[in-house]
Design a protein around this motif. Structure first.
Motif, PDB file in Angstrom:
ATOM      1  N   ARG A   1     -11.268   0.165   0.653  1.00  0.00           N
ATOM      2  CA  ARG A   1     -11.515   1.217   1.423  1.00  0.00           C
ATOM      3  C   ARG A   1      -9.704   1.743   1.547  1.00  0.00           C
ATOM      4  NH1 ARG A   1     -15.854  -0.705   4.142  1.00  0.00           N
ATOM      5  NH2 ARG A   1     -14.779  -2.236   5.199  1.00  0.00           N
ATOM      6  N   ARG A   2      -8.739   0.737   1.590  1.00  0.00           N
ATOM      7  CA  ARG A   2      -7.451   0.943   1.584  1.00  0.00           C
ATOM      8  C   ARG A   2      -7.039   1.437   0.341  1.00  0.00           C
ATOM      9  NH1 ARG A   2      -6.126  -5.009   3.963  1.00  0.00           N
ATOM     10  NH2 ARG A   2      -6.255  -4.656   6.091  1.00  0.00           N
TER      11      ARG A   2
ATOM     12  N   ASP B   1      -7.841   5.053   0.463  1.00  0.00           N
ATOM     13  CA  ASP B   1      -6.999   5.774   1.302  1.00  0.00           C
ATOM     14  C   ASP B   1      -5.688   6.317   0.734  1.00  0.00           C
ATOM     15  OD1 ASP B   1      -8.880   5.736   3.303  1.00  0.00           O
ATOM     16  OD2 ASP B   1      -8.137   3.968   4.274  1.00  0.00           O
TER      17      ASP B   1
ATOM     18  N   ALA C   1       0.521   4.189  -2.630  1.00  0.00           N
ATOM     19  CA  ALA C   1       0.473   5.678  -2.106  1.00  0.00           C
ATOM     20  C   ALA C   1       1.424   6.736  -2.933  1.00  0.00           C
ATOM     21  CB  ALA C   1       0.541   5.896  -0.646  1.00  0.00           C
TER      22      ALA C   1
ATOM     23  N   GLN D   1     -17.043   7.766  -3.109  1.00  0.00           N
ATOM     24  CA  GLN D   1     -15.760   8.194  -3.019  1.00  0.00           C
ATOM     25  C   GLN D   1     -14.877   7.796  -4.192  1.00  0.00           C
ATOM     26  OE1 GLN D   1     -13.858   7.726   0.864  1.00  0.00           O
ATOM     27  NE2 GLN D   1     -15.633   6.060   1.011  1.00  0.00           N
TER      28      GLN D   1
ATOM     29  N   TRP E   1       0.778  -1.122  -0.013  1.00  0.00           N
ATOM     30  CA  TRP E   1       0.043  -0.009   0.038  1.00  0.00           C
ATOM     31  C   TRP E   1       0.978   1.285  -0.024  1.00  0.00           C
ATOM     32  CZ3 TRP E   1      -4.590  -0.771  -1.651  1.00  0.00           C
ATOM     33  CH2 TRP E   1      -5.140  -2.004  -1.292  1.00  0.00           C
TER      34      TRP E   1
END
Length: 402
Positions: A271-272, A275, A249, A311, A245
């Motif tokens: 959801r991750r 994020d 990012a 989202q 993850w």
């Protein structure tokens, strides 16, 4: 020019049958096969057959329902998008032909970084192009490839996260794996000469164009370096650590635009992804080419849609073969659907024209399904249009037990 019948392709099944007759066995198997026993690939197909649709009659709807939607921020006329795929040794039209067909159909094409043609050539054939990456090489190398996509005019970036279980060049399958040649030296030509002779229509396509099947990966080249073979590119990927993850990012921040993380099935992973900056979620099990015996992502789709809310966009792939499959995925909350093997069948059959005809079979069957459901638009589809077996869906609690 086509060397097959000019009879238009009328279904994905027909395109597959033509491709199987035309292609050498190794080429067809590489395109067709799923991982290990193929259980997941078969489950993906069965899942759509288990869901029924509820017809509505006497409804005043147009004869051409509205199929428009959005994909990674772009307006498209058809909710069926070309999924990125590598090693397009099906037809000399290659990725440029696929891009032209998608543009003509009013949809987006995803271009793999393992594609056989450079991104610059493909982008010139379709202004709605999204680039696709795996984590391969160090961060400087990845940054150079991202910038190359950006300079070429790519509109979005897709990162496939789920192919970690298959990080070997010659993945074992119960029906046998073809061995990909490492380049096109004399030894390769001698080895495959009998195959070429036994499939003259496929071979003649390349001879008449003065080309050979694409076994190189031009979008994997490094600054100032030579174009690697497909196997060379795969070896670099295999030698890179499995993405985290944190890597996602970093990549999302580096790109700074529409960014899809593809290959997720669980709500918590979705959801991750949000994020770490994903603007789109690709619900997928890689068409059965990752972890065998995984349930169809169709069974996870409503839970992911609920977790994501507004989202991010949610797109779906794996097992889509006809317009009714698309309609079912959209009714369960996806905003678009991606296809892989179906457009490969079309490319193998008749190049650019074959891909376009496959896309049109989806358009026609989506419209027909909407009319049968009494819907004037794909936006009007809901789960109430479907008949779903009890315990078909895997919700968040079931995922925790799974």
């Amino acid at each position: 020019m086509s060397f097959l019948s000019h009879k238009p392709i009328e279904s994905v099944a027909e395109a597959r049958a033509r491709a199987k007759r035309l292609l050498p066995k190794d080429v067809f198997t590489a395109m067709e096969a799923g991982s290990d026993s193929g259980a997941t690939m078969r489950e993906n197909l069965r899942a759509f057959e288990q869901i029924g649709m509820i017809p509505r009659v006497g409804v005043d709807i147009p004869t051409r329902p509205d199929l428009k939607t959005r994909f990674m921020g772009m307006d498209i006329d058809l909710p069926v998008v070309i999924a990125p795929a590598a090693a397009q040794a099906m037809h000399p039209d290659g990725e440029v032909g696929v891009a032209r067909a998608a543009s003509r159909a009013g949809t987006v094409m995803g271009l793999s970084n393992f594609a056989s043609m450079p991104v610059e050539s493909v982008a010139s054939a379709n202004s709605q192009l999204v680039g696709h990456l795996y984590l391969s090489g160090d961060r400087d190398t990845m940054a150079d490839r991202v910038e190359r996509f950006r300079r070429a005019g790519v509109k979005g970036l897709i990162f496939t996260l789920d192919l970690s279980a298959s990080r070997v060049v010659h993945q074992p399958r119960d029906w046998g794996s073809p061995v990909y040649p490492d380049g096109l030296g004399l030894g390769t030509f001698l080895k495959y000469a009998p195959t070429a002779a036994l499939h003259p229509r496929w071979t003649l396509r390349y001879l008449r164009r003065g080309s050979v099947p694409g076994l190189y990966a031009p979008n994997m080249s490094k600054k100032g370096g030579a174009v690697p073979t497909l196997i060379g590119g795969l070896n670099e990927w295999i030698g890179t650590h499995i993405p985290t993850w944190e890597d996602m990012a970093w990549l999302s921040n580096l790109w700074g635009g529409p960014f899809m993380i593809k290959g997720l099935v669980t709500p918590d992973d979705a959801r991750r992804a949000i994020d770490v900056g994903a603007t789109a979620i690709g619900v997928s099990n890689h068409g059965g080419n990752n972890l065998d015996t995984t349930p169809s992502p169709l069974r996870f789709l409503p839970a992911v849609v609920k977790a994501v809310g507004d989202q991010a966009e949610v797109t779906f792939d794996s097992g889509v073969r006809r317009g009714t499959d698309v309609v079912k995925a959209l009714a369960l909350g996806a905003t678009s659907v991606m296809i892989g093997r179906p457009w490969f069948y079309g490319l193998a059959t008749d190049g650019e024209r074959g891909v376009y005809e496959v896309l049109e079979t989806f358009r026609v069957t989506i419209e027909r399904a909407l009319i049968g459901l009494g819907k004037s638009s794909i936006k009007a589809l809901t789960p109430d249009d479907l008949v779903v077996p009890k315990d078909f869906f895997i919700d968040e609690i079931a995922v925790a037990r799974y």
